[in-house]
Scaffold this motif. Structure first.
Motif, PDB file in Angstrom:
ATOM      1  N   VAL A 348      70.984  23.467  67.295  1.00 34.82           N
ATOM      2  CA  VAL A 348      70.323  22.926  68.599  1.00 34.82           C
ATOM      3  C   VAL A 348      71.207  22.669  69.764  1.00 34.82           C
ATOM      4  O   VAL A 348      72.219  22.170  69.496  1.00 34.82           O
ATOM      5  CB  VAL A 348      69.765  21.633  68.160  1.00 34.82           C
ATOM      6  N   VAL A 349      70.894  23.748  70.781  1.00 33.63           N
ATOM      7  CA  VAL A 349      71.694  23.631  71.981  1.00 33.63           C
ATOM      8  C   VAL A 349      71.383  22.648  72.995  1.00 33.63           C
ATOM      9  O   VAL A 349      70.176  22.527  73.136  1.00 33.63           O
ATOM     10  CB  VAL A 349      71.678  25.220  72.535  1.00 33.63           C
ATOM     11  N   ARG A 350      72.324  21.886  73.159  1.00 33.16           N
ATOM     12  CA  ARG A 350      71.930  20.732  74.063  1.00 33.16           C
ATOM     13  C   ARG A 350      72.650  20.938  75.494  1.00 33.16           C
ATOM     14  O   ARG A 350      73.894  21.014  75.518  1.00 33.16           O
ATOM     15  CB  ARG A 350      72.480  19.437  73.534  1.00 33.16           C
ATOM     16  N   GLY A 351      71.882  21.064  76.466  1.00 33.86           N
ATOM     17  CA  GLY A 351      72.293  21.712  77.922  1.00 33.86           C
ATOM     18  C   GLY A 351      72.249  23.007  77.800  1.00 33.86           C
ATOM     19  O   GLY A 351      72.090  24.025  76.953  1.00 33.86           O
ATOM     20  N   ASP A 352      72.815  23.583  78.940  1.00 29.58           N
ATOM     21  CA  ASP A 352      72.970  24.937  79.653  1.00 29.58           C
ATOM     22  C   ASP A 352      74.303  25.440  79.447  1.00 29.58           C
ATOM     23  O   ASP A 352      75.045  25.014  80.110  1.00 29.58           O
ATOM     24  CB  ASP A 352      72.269  25.167  80.976  1.00 29.58           C
ATOM     25  N   PRO A 353      74.584  26.562  78.547  1.00 27.66           N
ATOM     26  CA  PRO A 353      75.913  26.843  78.436  1.00 27.66           C
ATOM     27  C   PRO A 353      76.325  27.549  79.768  1.00 27.66           C
ATOM     28  O   PRO A 353      77.661  27.281  79.954  1.00 27.66           O
ATOM     29  CB  PRO A 353      75.766  28.077  77.228  1.00 27.66           C
ATOM     30  N   ASP A 354      75.337  27.853  80.682  1.00 33.07           N
ATOM     31  CA  ASP A 354      75.909  28.617  82.007  1.00 33.07           C
ATOM     32  C   ASP A 354      76.617  27.341  83.006  1.00 33.07           C
ATOM     33  O   ASP A 354      77.414  27.732  83.797  1.00 33.07           O
ATOM     34  CB  ASP A 354      74.960  29.177  82.758  1.00 33.07           C
TER      35      ASP A 354
END
Length: 409
Positions: A348-354
């Protein structure tokens, strides 16, 4: 011949911490620490970061100054290795011809860099990053004019070194046989982010390529890396970062159980009487990896195992049970990992990698098993509590960076 109440083999973080913890807990016996290197125990993580970059002098890497050890009756013998163990005699033979008898043995020898299994692996200009001597030789070659760098292996050590070399203005190529970097330690989401970052920084990433051999220039110096597909990469300096081989030969020869390293129980005891093993070389059933027998190559593991042994030797039985953690600095990115992830986990990705500040949370059967946190220290600190509590949080809340992880306990 001499005698040690506790003989420690290995001068890395595990060996040094074992000696420190014993003395801090009031152990009054004689402690002898032997190390293959010519130096007092020093920190290893900066070798591929600050020390390689030249921004941190070696004196700042020492775990303790020489006077500290002497004042606490810790005898450190540098420049010698343990070459044979005689468990029935409780004796260890050293490479300098001496022998030390012991009451208790702590094996903290770590591992040796894995060599490339190909022609040309022993050419001048081919290096690993495991010791101060390794990095000193690398820096000497750069000071001597080496410019083109190839890093073989896209794990943490390789990527950290690549970041340092780019910071020094050197052209860098990373060759990784898998189709993504960090494939053995992180999920695809984190790999994608770091691949993009290294390319943005000017690193030439060659993924899915296998090294066939290294080519020399006729004078014994490496000049090119030949790939299995027929391609060649010209080079002055090669860094090999493809893992380690546990340094446990004398232990296994003496009868200790083990295959991938040496087997230890929850008190870090080997199958030999009064013999412990800690750190990179110690294979143990880890509760945060579903009790699979694994080796953990980290400062945390070495230090906490050392503390477990020191407690046991001073009368306190506390089994090793610590959440694994690790960190990596690359460019202006600080990655903090906690827990143990596997390829079968849900990510689960939490936040924006950019935004260059985000976390990847790994779920195993719905519960939080691990986190990779990039420039997200709060997630790292709070995520540890979710792992310890075996929490099964709502996925939507978990993915929302506005929701504090501690609120999901």
């Amino acid at each position: 011949m001499s005698f040690a109440d506790v003989l420690i083999v290995g001068g890395g973080h595990g060996g040094a911490q074992a000696a420190l913890a014993l003395k801090q807990r009031g152990f009054e016996g004689r402690v002898v620490l032997v190390t293959r290197e010519a130096f007092l125990p020093y920190e290893r993580p900066p070798l591929s970061k600050d020390y390689l970059a030249g921004s941190r002098p070696f004196e700042k890497l020492l775990i303790r100054p020489e006077t500290y050890w002497a004042e606490r009756n810790v005898d450190i013998r540098t420049g010698c290795a343990a070459v044979a163990i005689h468990p029935q005699l409780r004796s260890v033979e050293l490479s300098d011809g001496n022998r030390i008898d012991y009451h208790t043995l702590i094996w903290a020898a770590g591992g040796d860099p894995r060599r490339l299994p190909c022609e040309g692996a022993d050419l001048d200009g081919v290096h690993s990053i495991r010791t101060r001597g390794d990095v000193d030789r690398i820096r000497a070659q750069i000071d001597g004019g080496a410019r083109r760098v190839v890093v073989i292996g896209g794990g943490y050590i390789g990527l950290e070194a690549a970041a340092v070399f780019r910071g020094l203005g050197l052209p860098v190529t990373v060759i990784e046989r898998e189709t993504r970097v960090l494939s053995r330690v992180a999920g695809a989401e984190l790999s994608t982010f770091y691949e993009a970052e290294h390319r943005r920084q000017g690193v030439d990433l060659m993924l899915g390529h296998t090294v066939e051999r290294l080519l020399g220039d006729g004078n014994g110096n490496v000049r090119a890396v030949a790939l299995e597909d027929g391609g060649e990469v010209e080079v002055d300096l090669v860094i090999v970062g493809i893992g380690i081989v546990p340094a446990v030969g004398p232990l296994l020869a003496a009868g200790a159980a083990g295959t991938n390293g040496v087997d230890v129980d929850d008190l870090c005891r080997t199958s030999l009487d009064d013999t412990y093993a800690i750190g990179d070389c110690a294979a143990h059933a880890n509760p945060y990896a579903d009790n699979k027998v694994i080796r953990l190559e980290s400062v945390q593991n070495a230090t906490d195992m050392a503390n477990t042994v020191a407690k046991h030797l001073t009368g306190e039985r506390v089994p090793y049970n610590v959440v694994p953690w690790f960190w990596s600095n690359q460019y202006d990115l600080r990655l903090q990992t906690v827990g143990f992830s596997s390829e079968d986990d849900e990510a689960v990705v939490r936040g924006d990698p950019d935004s260059r500040s985000f976390s990847v949370v790994y779920l195993r059967e719905g519960r939080v098993a691990a986190l990779d946190c990039v420039n997200a220290t709060r997630d790292y600190a709070q995520g540890r509590r979710l792992i310890e509590a075996r929490s099964e949080p709502d996925r939507d809340a978990l993915a929302d960076p506005e929701v504090a992880l501690k609120s999901l306990l």
